[in-house]
Design a protein around this motif. Sequence first.
Motif, PDB file in Angstrom:
ATOM      1  N   ALA A  42      11.013  -6.828  -8.023  1.00 50.09           N
ATOM      2  CA  ALA A  42      10.870  -6.310  -6.658  1.00 50.09           C
ATOM      3  C   ALA A  42      10.796  -4.791  -6.605  1.00 50.09           C
ATOM      4  O   ALA A  42      10.812  -4.211  -5.530  1.00 50.09           O
ATOM      5  CB  ALA A  42      12.049  -6.802  -5.817  1.00 50.09           C
ATOM      6  N   VAL A  43      10.728  -4.150  -7.771  1.00 48.49           N
ATOM      7  CA  VAL A  43      10.762  -2.680  -7.822  1.00 48.49           C
ATOM      8  C   VAL A  43       9.411  -2.136  -8.278  1.00 48.49           C
ATOM      9  O   VAL A  43       8.815  -2.637  -9.231  1.00 48.49           O
ATOM     10  CB  VAL A  43      11.887  -2.190  -8.759  1.00 48.49           C
ATOM     11  CG1 VAL A  43      11.932  -0.674  -8.803  1.00 48.49           C
ATOM     12  CG2 VAL A  43      13.238  -2.748  -8.327  1.00 48.49           C
ATOM     13  N   THR A  44       8.958  -1.100  -7.592  1.00 44.70           N
ATOM     14  CA  THR A  44       7.695  -0.447  -7.923  1.00 44.70           C
ATOM     15  C   THR A  44       7.956   1.005  -8.301  1.00 44.70           C
ATOM     16  O   THR A  44       8.756   1.692  -7.670  1.00 44.70           O
ATOM     17  CB  THR A  44       6.735  -0.495  -6.718  1.00 44.70           C
ATOM     18  OG1 THR A  44       6.451  -1.860  -6.415  1.00 44.70           O
ATOM     19  CG2 THR A  44       5.432   0.231  -7.019  1.00 44.70           C
ATOM     20  N   LEU A  45       7.282   1.452  -9.331  1.00 44.83           N
ATOM     21  CA  LEU A  45       7.313   2.842  -9.753  1.00 44.83           C
ATOM     22  C   LEU A  45       5.896   3.379  -9.597  1.00 44.83           C
ATOM     23  O   LEU A  45       4.948   2.814 -10.136  1.00 44.83           O
ATOM     24  CB  LEU A  45       7.771   2.949 -11.209  1.00 44.83           C
ATOM     25  CG  LEU A  45       7.986   4.352 -11.769  1.00 44.83           C
ATOM     26  CD1 LEU A  45       9.107   5.073 -11.015  1.00 44.83           C
ATOM     27  CD2 LEU A  45       8.314   4.283 -13.259  1.00 44.83           C
ATOM     28  N   SER A  46       5.753   4.445  -8.823  1.00 37.28           N
ATOM     29  CA  SER A  46       4.436   5.023  -8.583  1.00 37.28           C
ATOM     30  C   SER A  46       4.533   6.540  -8.641  1.00 37.28           C
ATOM     31  O   SER A  46       5.619   7.116  -8.675  1.00 37.28           O
ATOM     32  CB  SER A  46       3.897   4.583  -7.220  1.00 37.28           C
ATOM     33  OG  SER A  46       4.734   5.049  -6.179  1.00 37.28           O
ATOM     34  N   GLU A  47       3.368   7.155  -8.629  1.00 40.97           N
ATOM     35  CA  GLU A  47       3.306   8.611  -8.663  1.00 40.97           C
ATOM     36  C   GLU A  47       2.682   9.094  -7.364  1.00 40.97           C
ATOM     37  O   GLU A  47       1.575   8.678  -7.023  1.00 40.97           O
ATOM     38  CB  GLU A  47       2.471   9.063  -9.862  1.00 40.97           C
ATOM     39  CG  GLU A  47       2.447  10.550 -10.055  1.00 40.97           C
ATOM     40  CD  GLU A  47       1.675  10.946 -11.310  1.00 40.97           C
ATOM     41  OE1 GLU A  47       2.055  11.952 -11.915  1.00 40.97           O
ATOM     42  OE2 GLU A  47       0.692  10.261 -11.672  1.00 40.97           O
ATOM     43  N   SER A  91      -2.813  14.031 -13.542  1.00 45.43           N
ATOM     44  CA  SER A  91      -1.396  13.920 -13.226  1.00 45.43           C
ATOM     45  C   SER A  91      -0.599  13.647 -14.493  1.00 45.43           C
ATOM     46  O   SER A  91      -1.135  13.116 -15.473  1.00 45.43           O
ATOM     47  CB  SER A  91      -1.177  12.806 -12.206  1.00 45.43           C
ATOM     48  OG  SER A  91      -1.361  11.553 -12.823  1.00 45.43           O
ATOM     49  N   PRO A  92       0.690  13.977 -14.487  1.00 50.41           N
ATOM     50  CA  PRO A  92       1.515  13.739 -15.676  1.00 50.41           C
ATOM     51  C   PRO A  92       1.615  12.259 -16.056  1.00 50.41           C
ATOM     52  O   PRO A  92       1.765  11.939 -17.230  1.00 50.41           O
ATOM     53  CB  PRO A  92       2.882  14.279 -15.269  1.00 50.41           C
ATOM     54  CG  PRO A  92       2.623  15.235 -14.175  1.00 50.41           C
ATOM     55  CD  PRO A  92       1.409  14.724 -13.462  1.00 50.41           C
ATOM     56  N   CYS A  93       1.506  11.376 -15.088  1.00 54.35           N
ATOM     57  CA  CYS A  93       1.654   9.940 -15.352  1.00 54.35           C
ATOM     58  C   CYS A  93       0.322   9.210 -15.368  1.00 54.35           C
ATOM     59  O   CYS A  93       0.273   7.989 -15.177  1.00 54.35           O
ATOM     60  CB  CYS A  93       2.592   9.315 -14.329  1.00 54.35           C
ATOM     61  SG  CYS A  93       4.273   9.934 -14.438  1.00 54.35           S
ATOM     62  N   GLU A  94      -0.752   9.940 -15.594  1.00 55.85           N
ATOM     63  CA  GLU A  94      -2.093   9.354 -15.659  1.00 55.85           C
ATOM     64  C   GLU A  94      -2.103   8.199 -16.652  1.00 55.85           C
ATOM     65  O   GLU A  94      -1.719   8.337 -17.810  1.00 55.85           O
ATOM     66  CB  GLU A  94      -3.094  10.425 -16.104  1.00 55.85           C
ATOM     67  CG  GLU A  94      -4.518   9.945 -16.178  1.00 55.85           C
ATOM     68  CD  GLU A  94      -5.195   9.906 -14.818  1.00 55.85           C
ATOM     69  OE1 GLU A  94      -6.172   9.159 -14.692  1.00 55.85           O
ATOM     70  OE2 GLU A  94      -4.741  10.616 -13.912  1.00 55.85           O
ATOM     71  N   GLY A  95      -2.538   7.031 -16.191  1.00 63.88           N
ATOM     72  CA  GLY A  95      -2.627   5.854 -17.038  1.00 63.88           C
ATOM     73  C   GLY A  95      -1.308   5.100 -17.221  1.00 63.88           C
ATOM     74  O   GLY A  95      -1.295   4.039 -17.836  1.00 63.88           O
TER      75      GLY A  95
END
Length: 183
Positions: A20-25, A8-12
């Motif tokens: 309180a904020v989450t960033l995921s792929e 994936s582009p965001c691997e690692g």
Amino acid sequence: MIDLVAISPCEGLLPLTVGAVTLSEPEMAPLALVAPMKGKEASLAKAMQAAHGLEWPAAGETSKADGAELIWFGRAQALFVGAEPSAKLAAHAAVTDQSDAWTRVLLEGAGARDVLARLCPLDMRDTAFPVGATARSEVFHMQASITRLGDDSWHIMGFRSMAATLVHDLKRAMESVAARTQG
């Protein structure tokens, strides 16, 4: 022989939670740009409905059905996400695979709107950008597609080559928003 493995582009880089904020792929999924041929807009809309149960989206809107989504992606363009497009669409539109061209991230949680407000010139209030709305805009200095999924949930797409920069800029904004709520 070498075995190639898709990453994936965001691997690692993700997932990431700050305050309180989450960033995921999200899981990698097929992406295809669909652009109607001249004079074929109506027949494409009918073909899309017949093949996938999706309405052709008006500017700034999305359409969802059976795990697939059609996101308005600019004048006379939509991005088909989550399934392989029917071959029958090619009689009405140019359909090009974009699966390796984009990075997709989910920004979620209380304060997600504030994070975007630091990076994006769009009005993110409920009245201006309701759930299901989408726009092409800037995220800091990069072009992106932003779709509102829920009250505190946003789908952001940027160019794959800018994945690390997108995560970096969102992380800094997340840290800034979290610092404001501490103390």
